[in-house]
Design a protein around this motif. Structure first.
Motif, PDB file in Angstrom:
ATOM      1  N   ASP A 234      -9.626   8.755 -16.472  1.00  0.00           N
ATOM      2  CA  ASP A 234     -10.698   9.710 -16.720  1.00  0.00           C
ATOM      3  C   ASP A 234     -11.670   9.789 -15.546  1.00  0.00           C
ATOM      4  O   ASP A 234     -12.526  10.685 -15.498  1.00  0.00           O
ATOM      5  CB  ASP A 234     -11.454   9.349 -17.997  1.00  0.00           C
ATOM      6  N   LYS A 235     -11.532   8.870 -14.586  1.00  0.00           N
ATOM      7  CA  LYS A 235     -12.377   8.868 -13.392  1.00  0.00           C
ATOM      8  C   LYS A 235     -11.713   9.569 -12.209  1.00  0.00           C
ATOM      9  O   LYS A 235     -12.298   9.669 -11.126  1.00  0.00           O
ATOM     10  CB  LYS A 235     -12.716   7.430 -12.982  1.00  0.00           C
ATOM     11  N   TYR A 236     -10.483  10.046 -12.387  1.00  0.00           N
ATOM     12  CA  TYR A 236      -9.728  10.606 -11.269  1.00  0.00           C
ATOM     13  C   TYR A 236     -10.288  11.936 -10.778  1.00  0.00           C
ATOM     14  O   TYR A 236     -10.278  12.224  -9.579  1.00  0.00           O
ATOM     15  CB  TYR A 236      -8.261  10.811 -11.660  1.00  0.00           C
ATOM     16  N   GLY A 237     -10.724  12.780 -11.697  1.00  0.00           N
ATOM     17  CA  GLY A 237     -11.159  14.119 -11.326  1.00  0.00           C
ATOM     18  C   GLY A 237     -12.298  14.100 -10.312  1.00  0.00           C
ATOM     19  O   GLY A 237     -13.332  13.472 -10.534  1.00  0.00           O
ATOM     20  N   GLY A 238     -12.098  14.771  -9.181  1.00  0.00           N
ATOM     21  CA  GLY A 238     -13.125  14.846  -8.153  1.00  0.00           C
ATOM     22  C   GLY A 238     -13.277  13.591  -7.315  1.00  0.00           C
ATOM     23  O   GLY A 238     -14.212  13.499  -6.514  1.00  0.00           O
ATOM     24  N   SER A 239     -12.361  12.631  -7.457  1.00  0.00           N
ATOM     25  CA  SER A 239     -12.405  11.387  -6.681  1.00  0.00           C
ATOM     26  C   SER A 239     -11.121  11.236  -5.882  1.00  0.00           C
ATOM     27  O   SER A 239     -10.086  11.822  -6.218  1.00  0.00           O
ATOM     28  CB  SER A 239     -12.585  10.171  -7.607  1.00  0.00           C
ATOM     29  N   TRP A 240     -11.184  10.426  -4.843  1.00  0.00           N
ATOM     30  CA  TRP A 240      -9.973  10.116  -4.088  1.00  0.00           C
ATOM     31  C   TRP A 240      -9.141   9.108  -4.892  1.00  0.00           C
ATOM     32  O   TRP A 240      -9.655   8.096  -5.350  1.00  0.00           O
ATOM     33  CB  TRP A 240     -10.305   9.536  -2.720  1.00  0.00           C
ATOM     34  N   VAL A 241      -7.872   9.434  -5.066  1.00  0.00           N
ATOM     35  CA  VAL A 241      -6.955   8.598  -5.835  1.00  0.00           C
ATOM     36  C   VAL A 241      -5.728   8.317  -4.980  1.00  0.00           C
ATOM     37  O   VAL A 241      -5.109   9.249  -4.450  1.00  0.00           O
ATOM     38  CB  VAL A 241      -6.531   9.279  -7.155  1.00  0.00           C
ATOM     39  N   ARG A 242      -5.385   7.054  -4.859  1.00  0.00           N
ATOM     40  CA  ARG A 242      -4.205   6.698  -4.073  1.00  0.00           C
ATOM     41  C   ARG A 242      -2.947   6.978  -4.876  1.00  0.00           C
ATOM     42  O   ARG A 242      -2.847   6.637  -6.061  1.00  0.00           O
ATOM     43  CB  ARG A 242      -4.265   5.217  -3.673  1.00  0.00           C
TER      44      ARG A 242
ATOM     45  N   ARG B 201      -9.527   5.227  -6.609  1.00  0.00           N
ATOM     46  CA  ARG B 201      -8.673   4.633  -7.653  1.00  0.00           C
ATOM     47  C   ARG B 201      -7.223   4.620  -7.179  1.00  0.00           C
ATOM     48  O   ARG B 201      -6.898   5.103  -6.097  1.00  0.00           O
ATOM     49  CB  ARG B 201      -8.808   5.424  -8.946  1.00  0.00           C
ATOM     50  N   ASP B 202      -6.343   4.075  -7.999  1.00  0.00           N
ATOM     51  CA  ASP B 202      -4.932   3.948  -7.616  1.00  0.00           C
ATOM     52  C   ASP B 202      -4.051   4.324  -8.798  1.00  0.00           C
ATOM     53  O   ASP B 202      -4.115   3.683  -9.853  1.00  0.00           O
ATOM     54  CB  ASP B 202      -4.634   2.514  -7.169  1.00  0.00           C
ATOM     55  N   ALA B 203      -3.250   5.374  -8.623  1.00  0.00           N
ATOM     56  CA  ALA B 203      -2.383   5.864  -9.696  1.00  0.00           C
ATOM     57  C   ALA B 203      -0.930   5.448  -9.524  1.00  0.00           C
ATOM     58  O   ALA B 203      -0.084   5.844 -10.323  1.00  0.00           O
ATOM     59  CB  ALA B 203      -2.463   7.395  -9.763  1.00  0.00           C
ATOM     60  N   ARG B 204      -0.629   4.646  -8.509  1.00  0.00           N
ATOM     61  CA  ARG B 204       0.777   4.362  -8.205  1.00  0.00           C
ATOM     62  C   ARG B 204       1.457   3.479  -9.249  1.00  0.00           C
ATOM     63  O   ARG B 204       2.676   3.558  -9.438  1.00  0.00           O
ATOM     64  CB  ARG B 204       0.886   3.694  -6.829  1.00  0.00           C
ATOM     65  N   VAL B 205       0.682   2.640  -9.932  1.00  0.00           N
ATOM     66  CA  VAL B 205       1.242   1.748 -10.948  1.00  0.00           C
ATOM     67  C   VAL B 205       0.449   1.918 -12.239  1.00  0.00           C
ATOM     68  O   VAL B 205      -0.773   1.754 -12.228  1.00  0.00           O
ATOM     69  CB  VAL B 205       1.186   0.276 -10.497  1.00  0.00           C
ATOM     70  N   PRO B 206       1.109   2.235 -13.364  1.00  0.00           N
ATOM     71  CA  PRO B 206       0.394   2.263 -14.641  1.00  0.00           C
ATOM     72  C   PRO B 206       0.100   0.830 -15.079  1.00  0.00           C
ATOM     73  O   PRO B 206       0.992  -0.013 -15.115  1.00  0.00           O
ATOM     74  CB  PRO B 206       1.385   2.945 -15.590  1.00  0.00           C
ATOM     75  N   VAL B 207      -1.150   0.540 -15.396  1.00  0.00           N
ATOM     76  CA  VAL B 207      -1.540  -0.836 -15.704  1.00  0.00           C
ATOM     77  C   VAL B 207      -2.114  -0.914 -17.113  1.00  0.00           C
ATOM     78  O   VAL B 207      -2.639   0.066 -17.649  1.00  0.00           O
ATOM     79  CB  VAL B 207      -2.568  -1.366 -14.686  1.00  0.00           C
ATOM     80  N   ALA B 208      -2.002  -2.110 -17.717  1.00  0.00           N
ATOM     81  CA  ALA B 208      -2.538  -2.338 -19.061  1.00  0.00           C
ATOM     82  C   ALA B 208      -2.710  -3.842 -19.246  1.00  0.00           C
ATOM     83  O   ALA B 208      -2.117  -4.656 -18.516  1.00  0.00           O
ATOM     84  CB  ALA B 208      -1.613  -1.768 -20.127  1.00  0.00           C
ATOM     85  N   TRP B 209      -3.526  -4.236 -20.238  1.00  0.00           N
ATOM     86  CA  TRP B 209      -3.637  -5.650 -20.584  1.00  0.00           C
ATOM     87  C   TRP B 209      -2.346  -6.103 -21.242  1.00  0.00           C
ATOM     88  O   TRP B 209      -1.799  -5.416 -22.111  1.00  0.00           O
ATOM     89  CB  TRP B 209      -4.809  -5.877 -21.542  1.00  0.00           C
ATOM     90  N   GLU B 210      -1.850  -7.240 -20.824  1.00  0.00           N
ATOM     91  CA  GLU B 210      -0.634  -7.793 -21.417  1.00  0.00           C
ATOM     92  C   GLU B 210      -0.894  -8.242 -22.844  1.00  0.00           C
ATOM     93  O   GLU B 210      -0.030  -8.142 -23.715  1.00  0.00           O
ATOM     94  CB  GLU B 210      -0.137  -8.974 -20.578  1.00  0.00           C
TER      95      GLU B 210
END
Length: 390
Positions: free
Chosen positions: A125-133, A249-258
């Protein structure tokens, strides 16, 4: 009746050639066909020696993914010999700014752009208008790997002509040699009629980097930017790196709490929040690279107040990473001990670069800019994918 029928037929003639990729160019046989190989070799050699190249046209997936929807994206990019990239990509109605340096690729796009992407991270939700790798596959291609002048020249060099001769065609009002290439039924380039030969357009069915597996369909026009334009590319990249990449931010890997976070508090008031982050790729997703994951924890007690802490770790695609941080309420010894109920929450997010990596990127861009101004090639890209934990 015969005359009327002939007239009707002649009035129904429709030229559909302009609807196909590369259509709309009216070919005209060359009165003096030339040997294709010397023309191509000279144009490829000149391309490889350029300090930068500007491309404008279309890219689309060669297989799978968005090809099923028929998506064709418009691109306008300037790519230097050191692999620095600046420009735009238009997907549907949404325009994304693109920047790349030292093999680190970023996009800056409106929220609507990200709604069309297969990305679901805790901080998306922070991606819009920001630089995202992003990775090259997420963008549709990695410009530095296939469009940097020397690398593109090497790719084209491997596609030998399928015909001995090159013939002149009308390319948007300019007479140019068309050379049919190997590696696909519709791989071809157009080269200036006059020497020194220059690449004007290419259509490639699958633009693969050297040693790569798969690439986009491309239809791109080429021009050589002037020194002032190249300097502007570096000026824009340095400005963006200095001012905007700290919060990328970084979109290359989807991350979550294990699993659920753990909160442990000790006598005296020291509390620690800890958890494990995992690559949350599912189905046909294929994550790439090593990303920085960040824990931002907030601990709360009505009497003791609120305290915050954070921690950052590197998560390699397919793996896990542990993060933990602590706060200390510093409760002194007491003859009448008292218990406090402390609650906590942890926010998971990503970062495109560490502080140290950002500073190194700015330094590298300034060195590349200096080399370009002095007429040199500059340092080639550092393809290290291991971010520091700063």
């Amino acid at each position: 009746m015969v005359a009327a029928f002939a007239l009707a037929v002649s009035g129904c003639s429709i030229d559909l050639s302009g609807l196909r990729p590369g259509g709309g160019d009216t070919p005209s046989p060359s009165p003096t066909p030339v040997d294709a190989k010397p023309v191509l070799d000279a144009a490829v050699k000149a391309l490889g020696e350029m300090p930068a190249v500007a491309v404008q046209g279309q890219i689309a997936p060669a297989s799978g993914g968005k090809e099923d929807k028929g998506d064709v994206n418009e691109v306008a990019l300037t790519v230097t010999d050191s692999g620095a990239v600046s420009g735009t990509l238009q997907e549907n109605e949404n325009e994304a700014r693109v920047m790349e340096a030292d093999d680190k690729l970023f996009v800056n796009a409106p929220t609507e752009y990200w709604l069309d992407q297969d990305v679901a991270n805790p901080d998306s939700d922070k991606y819009g208008g920001s630089w995202v790798r992003v990775s090259g596959s997420q963008l549709g291609m990695d410009p530095s790997q296939v469009l940097a002048p020397e690398k593109l020249a090497a790719i084209l060099k491997e596609l030998a002509p399928t015909k001995d001769t090159a013939t002149l065609e009308n390319l948007d009002g300019t007479s140019a040699y068309r050379v049919d290439l190997g590696g696909g039924e519709k791989n071809r380039v157009w080269i200036s009629e006059d020497e020194p030969y220059r690449l004007l357009r290419m259509e490639i069915e699958e633009l693969n980097p050297e040693g790569g597996d798969g690439g986009p369909r491309t239809r791109l026009n080429f021009t050589e930017p002037g020194s002032a334009d190249v300097d502007k590319v570096f000026e824009d990249l340095i400005g963006a790196a200095e001012d905007d990449l700290s919060d990328s931010r970084d979109a290359r890997v989807p991350v979550a709490w294990e699993s659920q976070l753990e909160l442990n508090c000790q006598t005296g008031g020291k509390c620690t929040v800890s958890g494990t982050v995992e690559d949350d790729s599912t189905g046909g997703q294929k994550a790439e690279g090593t990303v920085l994951v960040r824990l931002d924890a907030t601990l709360q007690n009505d009497e003791l107040g609120e305290k915050k802490c954070d921690d950052t770790a590197s998560l390699k695609a397919g793996g896990t990473a542990d993060v933990s941080c602590s706060v200390d309420y510093k409760l002194g010894a007491s003859s009448s001990p008292k218990s406090y109920e402390v609650t906590g929450k942890g926010l998971l997010s990503t970062r495109g670069l560490s502080g140290k990596d950002k500073d190194q990127l700015v330094k590298s861009l300034k060195e590349q800019r200096k080399a370009a101004n002095e007429g040199g090639a500059g340092d080639k890209q550092d393809s290290s994918e291991e971010p520091s934990d700063n």
